[in-house]
Design a protein around this motif. Structure first.
Motif, short mmCIF file in Angstrom:
data_model
loop_
_atom_site.label_atom_id
_atom_site.label_comp_id
_atom_site.label_asym_id
_atom_site.label_seq_id
_atom_site.Cartn_x
_atom_site.Cartn_y
_atom_site.Cartn_z
N THR A 164 64.81 87.19 41.66
CA THR A 164 64.92 85.63 41.60
C THR A 164 66.03 85.51 40.31
N VAL A 165 66.26 84.17 40.07
CA VAL A 165 66.98 83.82 38.86
C VAL A 165 66.26 82.43 38.51
N THR A 166 65.73 82.40 37.23
CA THR A 166 65.33 81.21 36.72
C THR A 166 66.25 80.52 35.65
N MET A 167 66.21 79.38 35.61
CA MET A 167 66.84 78.28 34.79
C MET A 167 66.35 77.14 34.27
N GLU A 168 66.96 76.72 33.18
CA GLU A 168 66.47 75.17 32.76
C GLU A 168 67.55 74.59 32.45
N LEU A 169 67.66 73.26 33.11
CA LEU A 169 68.85 72.53 32.95
C LEU A 169 68.35 71.06 32.18
N GLN A 170 69.09 70.80 31.06
CA GLN A 170 69.11 69.58 30.71
C GLN A 170 70.21 68.70 30.49
N GLY A 171 70.04 67.51 31.01
CA GLY A 171 71.37 66.59 31.04
C GLY A 171 70.80 65.07 31.56
N THR A 172 71.92 64.35 32.23
CA THR A 172 71.45 63.33 32.77
C THR A 172 71.08 63.45 34.17
N GLN A 173 70.17 62.65 34.67
CA GLN A 173 69.96 62.99 36.23
C GLN A 173 70.98 63.06 37.11
N ASP A 200 73.73 73.59 24.25
CA ASP A 200 74.66 74.71 24.73
C ASP A 200 74.04 75.25 26.01
N PHE A 201 74.84 75.87 26.69
CA PHE A 201 74.18 76.51 27.91
C PHE A 201 74.26 77.71 27.70
N ILE A 206 67.92 61.31 29.32
CA ILE A 206 68.17 62.92 29.26
C ILE A 206 66.80 63.51 29.99
N VAL A 207 67.14 64.31 30.68
CA VAL A 207 65.95 64.84 31.69
C VAL A 207 66.10 66.38 31.73
N ARG A 208 65.00 67.12 31.87
CA ARG A 208 65.23 68.59 31.92
C ARG A 208 64.24 69.12 33.01
N TYR A 209 64.69 70.26 33.88
CA TYR A 209 64.28 70.65 34.81
C TYR A 209 64.28 72.27 34.84
N TYR A 210 63.06 72.85 35.39
CA TYR A 210 63.13 74.37 35.23
C TYR A 210 63.37 74.45 36.99
N ALA A 211 63.95 75.54 37.17
CA ALA A 211 64.10 76.04 38.52
C ALA A 211 63.99 77.44 38.81
N ALA A 222 76.90 73.89 34.93
CA ALA A 222 76.18 73.31 33.58
C ALA A 222 77.29 72.60 32.79
N LEU A 223 78.45 73.19 32.85
CA LEU A 223 79.37 73.11 31.83
C LEU A 223 80.24 71.95 32.52
N ALA A 224 80.55 71.97 33.69
CA ALA A 224 81.14 70.86 34.42
C ALA A 224 80.47 69.58 34.33
N HIS A 225 79.06 69.93 34.48
CA HIS A 225 78.25 68.31 34.12
C HIS A 225 77.60 68.13 33.02
N GLU A 226 78.02 68.82 31.85
CA GLU A 226 77.75 68.44 30.57
C GLU A 226 76.21 68.69 30.30
N ILE A 227 75.73 70.07 30.83
CA ILE A 227 74.38 70.08 31.07
C ILE A 227 74.17 71.39 29.89
N ALA A 228 72.88 71.22 29.42
CA ALA A 228 72.40 72.17 28.39
C ALA A 228 71.44 73.24 29.13
#
Length: 93
Positions: free
Chosen positions: A44-53, A88-89, A4-9, A28-34
């Motif tokens: 701008t829009v910021t986000m953090e996504l956590q899931g498989t690469q 959750d997302f 599991i990895v996490r990225y800020y964008a 996010a929901l389609a790819h099982e990302i929190a």
């Protein structure tokens, strides 16, 4: 089991007032990302996504591609430490 990895964008372009946060949440929901997504005062829009690469890569590809309303001109991405128990997302306000 994949790591599991996490990225800020931070996404810039036509990303506010066009359903972009909901679009990101759908990916996010389609790819099982929190994680989360949030509009910023500078447009701008910021986000953090956590899931498989694999899931993160697929979500970022779809986000960059946009849709008929969304147009991402630039997306800066940086790795972050994972958050234990994040499942959750959310759309942050």
């Amino acid at each position: 089991m994949e790591e599991i990895v996490r990225y800020y964008a931070c996404a810039a372009g036509r990303v506010q007032g066009v359903g972009f946060r909901m679009f990101v949440r759908q990916q996010a929901l389609a790819h099982e990302i929190a994680g989360w997504v949030k509009n910023m005062p500078d447009g701008t829009v910021t986000m953090e996504l956590q899931g498989t690469q694999r899931g993160i890569d697929a979500a970022f590809a779809a986000i960059r591609a946009g849709n008929m309303f969304v147009h991402v001109e630039r997306m800066d991405i940086a790795p972050r430490d994972t958050v234990a128990g994040d499942r959750d997302f959310s759309i942050r306000y």
